[in-house]
Write a protein that holds these residues in place. Structure first.
Motif, PDB file in Angstrom:
ATOM      1  N   VAL A  38     -17.644   5.775  -8.128  1.00 48.85           N
ATOM      2  CA  VAL A  38     -16.405   5.076  -8.518  1.00 48.85           C
ATOM      3  C   VAL A  38     -15.258   5.553  -7.628  1.00 48.85           C
ATOM      4  O   VAL A  38     -14.436   4.750  -7.159  1.00 48.85           O
ATOM      5  N   GLU A  39     -15.227   6.863  -7.399  1.00 42.72           N
ATOM      6  CA  GLU A  39     -14.189   7.446  -6.549  1.00 42.72           C
ATOM      7  C   GLU A  39     -14.242   6.843  -5.146  1.00 42.72           C
ATOM      8  O   GLU A  39     -13.213   6.494  -4.559  1.00 42.72           O
ATOM      9  N   ARG A  40     -15.463   6.696  -4.607  1.00 45.88           N
ATOM     10  CA  ARG A  40     -15.635   6.134  -3.260  1.00 45.88           C
ATOM     11  C   ARG A  40     -15.248   4.656  -3.235  1.00 45.88           C
ATOM     12  O   ARG A  40     -14.661   4.170  -2.267  1.00 45.88           O
ATOM     13  N   ALA A  41     -15.576   3.931  -4.301  1.00 46.61           N
ATOM     14  CA  ALA A  41     -15.181   2.523  -4.376  1.00 46.61           C
ATOM     15  C   ALA A  41     -13.660   2.399  -4.465  1.00 46.61           C
ATOM     16  O   ALA A  41     -13.046   1.556  -3.788  1.00 46.61           O
ATOM     17  N   LEU A  42     -13.040   3.259  -5.286  1.00 48.51           N
ATOM     18  CA  LEU A  42     -11.580   3.241  -5.419  1.00 48.51           C
ATOM     19  C   LEU A  42     -10.894   3.618  -4.108  1.00 48.51           C
ATOM     20  O   LEU A  42      -9.810   3.111  -3.800  1.00 48.51           O
ATOM     21  N   GLU A  43     -11.555   4.489  -3.339  1.00 49.74           N
ATOM     22  CA  GLU A  43     -10.999   4.884  -2.039  1.00 49.74           C
ATOM     23  C   GLU A  43     -10.834   3.665  -1.134  1.00 49.74           C
ATOM     24  O   GLU A  43      -9.827   3.524  -0.437  1.00 49.74           O
ATOM     25  N   TYR A  44     -11.823   2.741  -1.177  1.00 50.74           N
ATOM     26  CA  TYR A  44     -11.735   1.546  -0.341  1.00 50.74           C
ATOM     27  C   TYR A  44     -10.911   0.446  -1.004  1.00 50.74           C
ATOM     28  O   TYR A  44     -10.673  -0.590  -0.394  1.00 50.74           O
ATOM     29  N   MET A  45     -10.513   0.675  -2.254  1.00 50.51           N
ATOM     30  CA  MET A  45      -9.564  -0.256  -2.871  1.00 50.51           C
ATOM     31  C   MET A  45      -8.137   0.057  -2.432  1.00 50.51           C
ATOM     32  O   MET A  45      -7.214  -0.712  -2.705  1.00 50.51           O
ATOM     33  N   ASP A  46      -7.973   1.222  -1.785  1.00 48.34           N
ATOM     34  CA  ASP A  46      -6.647   1.632  -1.321  1.00 48.34           C
ATOM     35  C   ASP A  46      -6.473   1.446   0.175  1.00 48.34           C
ATOM     36  O   ASP A  46      -5.572   2.030   0.771  1.00 48.34           O
ATOM     37  N   VAL A  47      -7.362   0.676   0.825  1.00 49.37           N
ATOM     38  CA  VAL A  47      -7.230   0.476   2.267  1.00 49.37           C
ATOM     39  C   VAL A  47      -6.006  -0.384   2.549  1.00 49.37           C
ATOM     40  O   VAL A  47      -5.571  -1.157   1.690  1.00 49.37           O
ATOM     41  N   PRO A  48      -5.429  -0.252   3.752  1.00 55.57           N
ATOM     42  CA  PRO A  48      -4.257  -1.088   4.085  1.00 55.57           C
ATOM     43  C   PRO A  48      -4.610  -2.571   3.973  1.00 55.57           C
ATOM     44  O   PRO A  48      -5.755  -2.971   4.186  1.00 55.57           O
ATOM     45  N   GLN A  49      -3.623  -3.370   3.614  1.00 56.72           N
ATOM     46  CA  GLN A  49      -3.837  -4.805   3.426  1.00 56.72           C
ATOM     47  C   GLN A  49      -2.991  -5.607   4.419  1.00 56.72           C
ATOM     48  O   GLN A  49      -1.891  -5.190   4.803  1.00 56.72           O
ATOM     49  N   GLU A  50      -3.548  -6.739   4.825  1.00 56.53           N
ATOM     50  CA  GLU A  50      -2.762  -7.649   5.653  1.00 56.53           C
ATOM     51  C   GLU A  50      -1.638  -8.252   4.814  1.00 56.53           C
ATOM     52  O   GLU A  50      -1.776  -8.409   3.600  1.00 56.53           O
ATOM     53  N   GLU A  51      -0.537  -8.584   5.483  1.00 62.75           N
ATOM     54  CA  GLU A  51       0.567  -9.238   4.778  1.00 62.75           C
ATOM     55  C   GLU A  51       0.203 -10.707   4.592  1.00 62.75           C
ATOM     56  O   GLU A  51       0.375 -11.533   5.490  1.00 62.75           O
ATOM     57  N   MET A  52      -0.344 -11.016   3.424  1.00 60.82           N
ATOM     58  CA  MET A  52      -0.862 -12.361   3.172  1.00 60.82           C
ATOM     59  C   MET A  52       0.253 -13.389   2.962  1.00 60.82           C
ATOM     60  O   MET A  52       0.162 -14.523   3.410  1.00 60.82           O
ATOM     61  N   ASP A  53       1.274 -12.972   2.287  1.00 59.45           N
ATOM     62  CA  ASP A  53       2.315 -13.931   1.890  1.00 59.45           C
ATOM     63  C   ASP A  53       3.343 -14.108   3.001  1.00 59.45           C
ATOM     64  O   ASP A  53       3.601 -13.209   3.803  1.00 59.45           O
ATOM     65  N   GLY A  54       3.894 -15.253   3.049  1.00 60.24           N
ATOM     66  CA  GLY A  54       5.002 -15.535   3.955  1.00 60.24           C
ATOM     67  C   GLY A  54       6.019 -16.395   3.245  1.00 60.24           C
ATOM     68  O   GLY A  54       5.680 -17.212   2.384  1.00 60.24           O
ATOM     69  N   PHE A  55       7.276 -16.248   3.616  1.00 66.33           N
ATOM     70  CA  PHE A  55       8.316 -16.994   2.887  1.00 66.33           C
ATOM     71  C   PHE A  55       8.521 -18.402   3.454  1.00 66.33           C
ATOM     72  O   PHE A  55       9.323 -19.160   2.950  1.00 66.33           O
ATOM     73  N   GLN A  56       7.763 -18.720   4.551  1.00 62.47           N
ATOM     74  CA  GLN A  56       7.914 -20.062   5.127  1.00 62.47           C
ATOM     75  C   GLN A  56       6.584 -20.806   5.002  1.00 62.47           C
ATOM     76  O   GLN A  56       5.687 -20.639   5.816  1.00 62.47           O
ATOM     77  N   PRO A  57       6.434 -21.630   3.950  1.00 59.50           N
ATOM     78  CA  PRO A  57       5.166 -22.360   3.764  1.00 59.50           C
ATOM     79  C   PRO A  57       4.958 -23.369   4.883  1.00 59.50           C
ATOM     80  O   PRO A  57       5.913 -23.902   5.461  1.00 59.50           O
ATOM     81  N   LEU A  58       3.687 -23.647   5.175  1.00 58.23           N
ATOM     82  CA  LEU A  58       3.348 -24.558   6.267  1.00 58.23           C
ATOM     83  C   LEU A  58       2.941 -25.922   5.711  1.00 58.23           C
ATOM     84  O   LEU A  58       2.193 -26.007   4.734  1.00 58.23           O
TER      85      LEU A  58
END
Length: 1457
Positions: free
Chosen positions: A1190-1210
């Motif tokens: 569980v600890e190892r799985a949680l470790e990869y739940m804390d990996v950096p994330q891409e900035e998915m959201d943007g304030f200018q919709p396409l």
């Protein structure tokens, strides 16, 4: 003589009396006679060997055996004599034979002490004759014990036990002494650097082995620091993976040769059967000793009921403790040796699986998916190993149940039949449930295979999936597979819950029905009967509860063994002949080879080859009746259109295809460079050397020939820079040249080069052609090159033209007709005939220019100076598993469910304790003869307790199953979501095997093992809590022992846990390289076989397995160290409770609230403390170990994330024009690395077609990385139709662009799903796109849009796959189309047609093309020339071509594509 006999045996026959052997004979012959012989032998040996040289230095434990045991024996003999003297003083007649026996016994023990202390005890007691005599003496002692009357058995039993231990000890020490003598003669012959591991087990003292003292040093380190691999125990020689592999592999080969239907199970039995059977004998002894406790308990309770004042009560109390100690030792030894055997078996199985992957060719392997094969290694091997537990338990558990039932019969006569009836009634129910569990498990494993395959595919192609914006689509497909897996897992877990319910309530129902029937039959319950039965019920709980798990384990093991047998039984088509100076390797199917000529390197004779496995009935022939001979030392170019069978021809030489007809003969060693280069995780030097010795001169020449020397000179760390998994931190050209350098350095007799020039630009290709392929390092060997490079074709000695699996034409380049291969027709401004005429004169100048202008590659992620820069060492937490991990797991399960589980467990235990207290109250009421209520009333209350207990057990079982499933689902879903949202840099720095380990082994633990072990932990905890409360209530003085006991217990578990956590983490860290290496080998197995490097990779893999084995062995020893000490602690508690009960029965205690019923209850509760304490801490530490997942799985739940959201919709129709603007863009892959793009600015107008060229590694692909936001830019901005792409949602942005990646990407599934995964286009449009990309005919021939592409994608060549990717891009109809080297793997004519297709079909679209072929960009509107990350030139290609000083013009001059 008669008078003497009357004196010795007055009033007693000398041999026989009415009861059998007379008392006089027993004491005189069996007792006094045996002791007298012992005394005489000791004195005789002491006199004869008093001057003997001391050749053996005794250690502390051996001295303890020789002094401590005899001291106990002397004390007991003296006590026995004193009791005899007391009888004589009281006027009771004591016969002479009794004095003879007691005194001789005391004399023999005293002499042993004296001679051990003051004489050469080692020489005396290790004498062969005395050791043999001691065995005879043991037999006489046992005979004496069996014929003795019950009142005399207790002290005699203790004496015989001491005799047994002492006799066994001196025999073991004598054997060790003999082996020591032999080893001293051999020591001088051993080298100084003899591996200390080889004898680590044998060097330990016997007592050390019994008590596991060898682990103490490791545990001391574990308390003070973070453990590392150097701190682990040395691995015994018989546990070395190489030794284990040889043992099982030899038996498997015997199976294959002797049986048409080989069985892995029979091979395992052959390899490890006898050691396993010997362990079975130890288990029999262990199980039998387990029943001594209830029998002694019965005697003690009856003694307490009688209120006797003699010493037998104390003896019985002490014996109860001694039996517990003996049981603890036997238990831990059995577990230790069984676990060692399991480790050896595990090592054997995974090494054999790995070896099979090295030896089975790609065609035969095609019937298994990569996910399946990885599951063989990760899951099936473990399940097969668990067979060791299940197989012994299958006979041991029924034996234990049978003995317990027999002993119950002796207590309650036929009343126990009612309990047996319940047990028998549940057997068919459990069998039915087991059948359903087996079915659910098989379906679950199939879905697990598919999920792991899909996960591996997602991780492998994550960069391409992000560019397509398909990661959510792929994850949704993966989630569908996961939901099916969870559905079968749910079925299994709820069925398991029913199993737990039936077997957990059985003892309670057993108790109710047995005692109920016993009282209804007219018998009265007493404390001895009730609590002996309760103790026997407790003995029944473990085997009854374990039985369903044993059945499940057995079923799982059988399924896994069948799966592994099918894999290991696959035929290995390529049979290698003996390698000598002029030897050959060949694989022959139907005909014997007729063309093994001395001057031929390769001979095909009427060969038909297929990528189908041998089991498939319908064979799709890829090579059809090929007859071809390749002379030794020649340079052969294999040419042909896309899909003509060029790569298949090379693969057939390597033996990777199934030979259906004819023969293929190859001579000498082979070096192979595949079309998609295979790069190892490791340094550049390791990749090039490939296991060969380092020769500086040859190495330097190899780097120069492959145009790598300048690249490496500017890399941080040089050739010792670390390459990430699959070469992720290198550009495509660098990967191709490193693979070529590996082949050159290897120096084989024949080079198989599959399109090696297509991945590099024109100047580098020319350098490689003349310095490597035609250079001094290769020009004496046979070279077979599959290529579209015209210059390479014209330089070849012989050309082979392939067409739809046939050899269409063979001859020299001068004789090649234009109709045979259209690449020679002038397709652009560079007339190839003119080029060929001036080729010779310009070669030297061009090479000089190329050498001066080659720019080192810095494209994707520049190489680093060490491991830490690219591949980070797998993180390992320190200290205990934090409480927050448990809280997060409870959150995943749901807090309401967690509370319900705990509450139901506490109430269930309370109902069980209430049931037992009610029984003790019933017994006391019956004993006093003052029953307040009728028997039926007592039975009704007992029945109510039973029903409540059953309901609570059911609630606990189902709530645990529900909570565990809920947690498993949430952990997987959250982990997957976080992983797919991670940036590309995370995947560049993290090996796929490491991530896949989370989704396979760690998730399997969270799915299955963790809820199971948590359930056991909770049951043990509430069980101990209930026992502690009852014991404190019954025996007040137990409170005095409780606090020091808790302190000692706490110290022990803290000391152990600090080490166990570290060992578990080391275990996980040592496991990951095995999966990474295995996955890497699956990808490159054809290359490994071609280089004949199977032994090198097998040795590397066994080294990794050895480290994993060493970690597991240390972990095992540590857990048993703790288990033994806890059980010894519990034995002391049992003795304390029993002795206090005896003292209390005499009225000697100031406070005593105990009634006979409560005393019996306390003693019956004290007995299971032995197993319960050990089980509690074992389950606690196992839970902590499992929580590491569980600890190892949680470790990869804390990996950096891409900035998915943007304030200018396409807008859905964006981009409208397709205008792309780069303004001062600088891009770095890491802050510590040089910039991949340096202040780049350009504008591409909407609808323009622009080519980007430059040296390999100049930064071309970095432009696309920036545009698709795969890597964030450092400075500047990128605008598309005046919208800054940083402000747009990242997935929407990528979805609005089309891309054809450098490496063609096709996933497993239907061709329609590959082309149009969202099902947005109808079939008509799809066929039109295929037609425009000139791949329609091939698709129709393969079976249409519904054909299923397998994982190996062997249905299409690399070039055809690239065309399919282009068709996919055209179907998308985006305003911006990016092509990354998309024509590198197709022939020149097809490339030209595709360019025309792109020009015509993509009008109005902005097309950005990264190209190596100048012809690709000649007709484009604009061209950008990059150099070292900078934009050095841009303009119209025709205008730049006219300027002979332009960079583009220099490229054009070097190009002959």
């Amino acid at each position: 003589m008669e008078d003497f006999m009357n004196l010795v045996c007055p009033n007693s026959p000398s041999i026989w009396d009415v009861n059998g052997v007379s008392k006089c004979f027993r004491n005189t012959v069996l007792g006094f006679g045996a002791n007298a012989v012992t005394v005489c032998m000791i004195v005789g040996l002491g006199i004869t060997q008093r001057t003997g040289r001391r050749s053996w230095r005794m250690n502390f434990m051996e001295k303890l055996f020789w002094l401590f045991l005899p001291a106990i024996g002397a004390c007991i003999s003296f006590l026995d004599s004193a009791l005899l003297l007391k009888k004589a003083l009281q006027g009771i007649f004591v016969a002479h034979h009794e004095w003879f026996f007691r005194c001789s016994q005391f004399a023999s023990w005293t002499l042993i002490i004296l001679f051990s202390k003051y004489f050469n005890g080692c020489q005396i007691f290790c004498n062969r004759i005395l050791c043999f005599w001691w065995i005879i003496k043991l037999l006489l002692g046992i005979l004496h014990l069996l014929t003795a009357y019950p009142p005399f058995k207790v002290l005699l039993c203790v004496t015989v036990t001491l005799d047994t231990i002492f006799g066994v000890s001196i025999n073991i020490i004598r054997i060790k002494r003999a082996s020591y003598k032999r080893s001293t003669l051999e020591d001088s012959l051993l080298s100084a650097d003899t591996d200390v591991e080889e004898g680590s087990l044998n060097d330990s003292g016997y007592f050390d082995l019994l008590t596991f003292r060898s682990i103490t040093s490791v545990m001391n380190h574990g308390v003070t620091k973070q453990l590392d691999f150097e701190d682990l125990l040395h691995l015994p020689s018989d546990m070395n993976p190489c030794s284990c592999h040889d043992t099982l592999f030899g038996c498997w080969q015997s199976q294959q040769s002797s049986s048409p239907d080989p069985s892995l199970f029979r091979a395992i039995c052959c390899a490890y059967g006898w050691p396993y059977i010997r362990l079975g004998l130890l288990k029999v002894l262990n199980d039998c000793v387990g029943f001594a406790g209830p029998l002694l308990l019965n005697k003690l309770i009856r003694f307490l009921q009688q209120g006797s004042k003699n010493i037998d009560g104390y003896v019985l109390a002490i014996c109860l403790g001694l039996v517990s100690i003996l049981k603890s030792v036997l238990d831990t030894q059995y577990t230790f040796h069984l676990s060692r055997l399991k480790l050896k078996l595990r090592s054997s199985i995974i090494t054999i699986i790995y070896q099979k992957c090295l030896s089975i060719n790609l065609a035969e392997r095609s019937k298994f998916t990569e996910g399946e094969i990885q599951t063989f290694m990760a899951v099936d091997s473990d399940r097969t190993v668990n067979l060791c537990n299940s197989f012994h338990d299958m006979w041991s558990l029924p034996l234990q149940i049978g003995v317990a039932l027999f002993l119950l019969y002796t207590q309650v006569k036929f009343a126990f039949v009612s309990g047996v009836a319940i047990t028998i009634a549940l057997i068919p129910v459990n069998k039915w449930i087991s059948t359903l569990i087996a079915s659910a498990t098989m379906k679950m494993m199939q879905q697990k295979d598919e999920r792991i395959r899909r996960t591996g595919e997602l991780l492998k192609y994550i960069r391409t999936l992000k560019m397509y914006g398909w990661e959510l689509l792929f994850s949704s497909w993966l989630m569908e597979t996961r939901s099916l897996e969870v559905m079968h897992l749910t079925t299994r877990k709820y069925l398991d819950a029913w199993c737990v319910f039936f077997w957990a309530t059985t003892p309670t129902l057993f108790s109710l029905f047995t005692f109920g029937l016993f009282t209804l039959m007219g018998h009265q319950l007493d404390a001895a009967t009730v609590f002996t039965c309760l103790a026997l019920f407790n003995n029944l709980i473990s085997p009854l509860n374990s039985f369903p798990w044993v059945i499940n384990g057995l079923i799982d093991a059988i399924i896994s063994i069948k799966r592994l047998t099918r894999f290991l039984s696959c035929s290995e088509h390529k049979s290698k002949l003996e390698k000598t100076a002029g030897s050959a390797s060949s694989y022959i199917s139907n005909d014997q080879s007729e063309f093994t000529h001395e001057d031929k390197a390769v001979v095909f004779h009427d060969s038909c080859c297929s990528w189908s496995s041998s089991e498939e009935e319908q064979l799709n022939l890829v090579l059809n009746h090929v007859t071809l001979a390749i002379p030794k030392g020649s340079f052969v170019a294999v040419i042909g259109e896309v899909g003509s069978g060029k790569s298949s021809l090379l693969s057939s030489i390597l033996g990777e295809m199934q030979l259906v007809h004819g023969s293929v003969y190859s001579c000498g060693s082979i070096a192979y460079v595949p079309q998609v280069p295979w790069i190892l995780s490791g340094t550049i030097r390791d990749n090039i050397l490939f296991g060969k010795h380092y020769d500086p001169r040859r190495y330097s020449d190899t780097l120069e020939a492959s145009a790598l020397n300048l690249d490496i000179s500017l890399m941080v760390g040089g050739d010792m820079a670390y390459i990430g998994e699959k070469g992720i931190n290198l550009s495509g050209g660098q990967r191709a040249r490193i693979a070529l350098a590996r082949a050159i350095y290897n120096g084989s007799d024949m080079f198989i080069l599959d399109d090696v020039l297509s991945a590099v630009d024109a100047q580098v290709a020319q350098c490689i052609l003349y310095k490597a392929i035609l250079g001094p390092l290769m020009n004496q060997q046979t070279r077979v090159l599959c290529t579209h490079n015209v210059q390479a074709i014209s330089s070849a000695d012989r050309i082979v033209v392939m067409d739809k699996g046939h050899v269409k034409w063979v001859g020299s380049s001068a004789d090649l007709p234009v109709s045979s291969y259209s690449a020679f027709s002038p397709l652009n401004e560079f007339d190839t005939c003119l080029q060929n005429e001036r080729q010779e004169s310009n070669v030297e100048d061009t090479l000089m220019e190329s050498q001066q202008t080659l720019i080192p590659e810095k494209e994707t992620v520049p190489a680093s100076d060490g491991t830490q820069e690219i591949i980070e060492v797998e993180a390992r937490k320190e200290g205990r598993v934090e409480l927050s991990i448990y809280k997060k797991y409870a959150t995943f399960s749901g807090w309401l469910i967690s509370v319900l589980i705990c509450l139901s467990a506490v109430l269930m235990q309370a109902s069980r304790n209430g049931n037992d207290l009610w029984l003790s109250n019933w017994v006391d009421a019956t004993g006093r003869g003052q029953k307040e209520y009728s028997t039926s009333f007592y039975l009704i209350i007992l029945c109510i307790f039973c029903i409540v207990n059953s309901i609570l057990t059911l609630v606990r079982a189902f709530s645990f199953a529900f909570g565990g499933l809920r947690a498993a689902v949430k952990v997987h879903d959250t982990l997957l979501k976080r992983i797919i949202n991670a940036p590309v840099q995370f995947f560049d720095q993290t090996p796929g095997g490491r991530i896949l380990n989370r989704f396979s082994s760690d998730l399997y633990t969270i799915d299955d093992s963790l809820p199971f072990i948590l359930n056991i932990l909770l049951a043990n905890f509430v069980g101990l809590l209930g026992i502690a409360i009852v014991l404190s209530y019954v025996q007040v003085f137990f409170l005095l022992l409780l606090f020091p006991f808790c302190y000692i217990y706490n110290q022990l578990q803290c000391f152990y846990r600090s080490t166990s956590r570290e060992l578990r983490r080391l275990d996980s860290v040592s496991r990951s390289p095995i999966y990474t290496s295995f996955s890497e080998t699956l990808d490159g197995s054809s290359t490994i076989r071609a280089f004949n490097s199977e032994d090198l990779f097998f040795g590397r893999f066994t080294g990794q397995v050895k480290l994993y084995q060493q970690t597991s062995y240390t972990e095992l020893t540590a857990s048993l160290w703790l288990s033994l000490r806890l059980q010894l602690l519990a034995a002391f508690i049992i003795s304390f409770i029993a002795i206090m009960a005896v003292i209390g029965s005499r009225g000697s205690l100031p406070i005593n609230f105990s009634t006979p019923g409560l005393v019996g209850l306390a003693l019956s509760y004290a007995a299971p403390v032995v197993s319960l304490l050990g089980s509690f801490l074992t389950s606690f530490t196992e839970t902590e170990k499992e929580m590491v997942s569980v600890e190892r799985a949680l470790e990869y739940m804390d990996v950096p994330q891409e900035e998915m959201d943007g304030f200018q919709p396409l807008h859905p129709s964006w981009p409208y024009q397709g205008q792309v603007e780069f303004h001062n863009v600088t891009l770095r892959y890491k802050p510590s690395l040089p910039a991949a793009l340096r202040d780049v600015s350009f504008t591409i107008e909407g609808g323009m077609q622009v080519g980007i060229i430059g040296r390999t590694g100049a930064g071309k692909s970095s432009v696309l990385n920036a545009l698709f936001r795969l890597t964030p830019i450092c400075t500047g901005c990128i605008l598309v139709d005046a919208i800054n792409i940083v402000n747009a949602p990242i997935r929407d942005l990528r979805a609005h662009f089309s891309v054809v990646p450098q490496t063609p990407f096709l996933f497993e599934g239907s061709l329609r799903d590959n082309l149009d995964p969202f099902r947005l286009c109808d079939d008509i449009n799809i066929w039109k796109a295929l037609e425009r990309c000139h791949v329609k005919e091939e698709v129709e021939a393969a079976g249409g849009l519904d054909i299923h592409l397998k994982e190996s994608r062997m249905s299409f060549s690399v070039g055809q796959r690239q065309l399919l990717c282009l068709a996919r891009a055209l179907l998308k109809s985006s305003k911006v189309l990016c092509l990354d080297e998309c024509t590198a793997n197709v022939d020149t004519q097809t490339a030209s047609i595709l360019q025309k297709t792109i020009s015509s079909e993509c009008r109005g679209m902005t097309v950005i093309t990264i190209a190596h072929r100048i012809s690709t960009v000649l007709n484009m509107d604009n061209v950008l020339v990059l150099d070292h990350g900078m934009l050095v030139e841009q303009g119209n290609p025709q205008a730049l071509l006219e300027n002979e000083f332009s960079r583009f013009s220099s490229f054009a001059k070097a190009s002959t594509m």
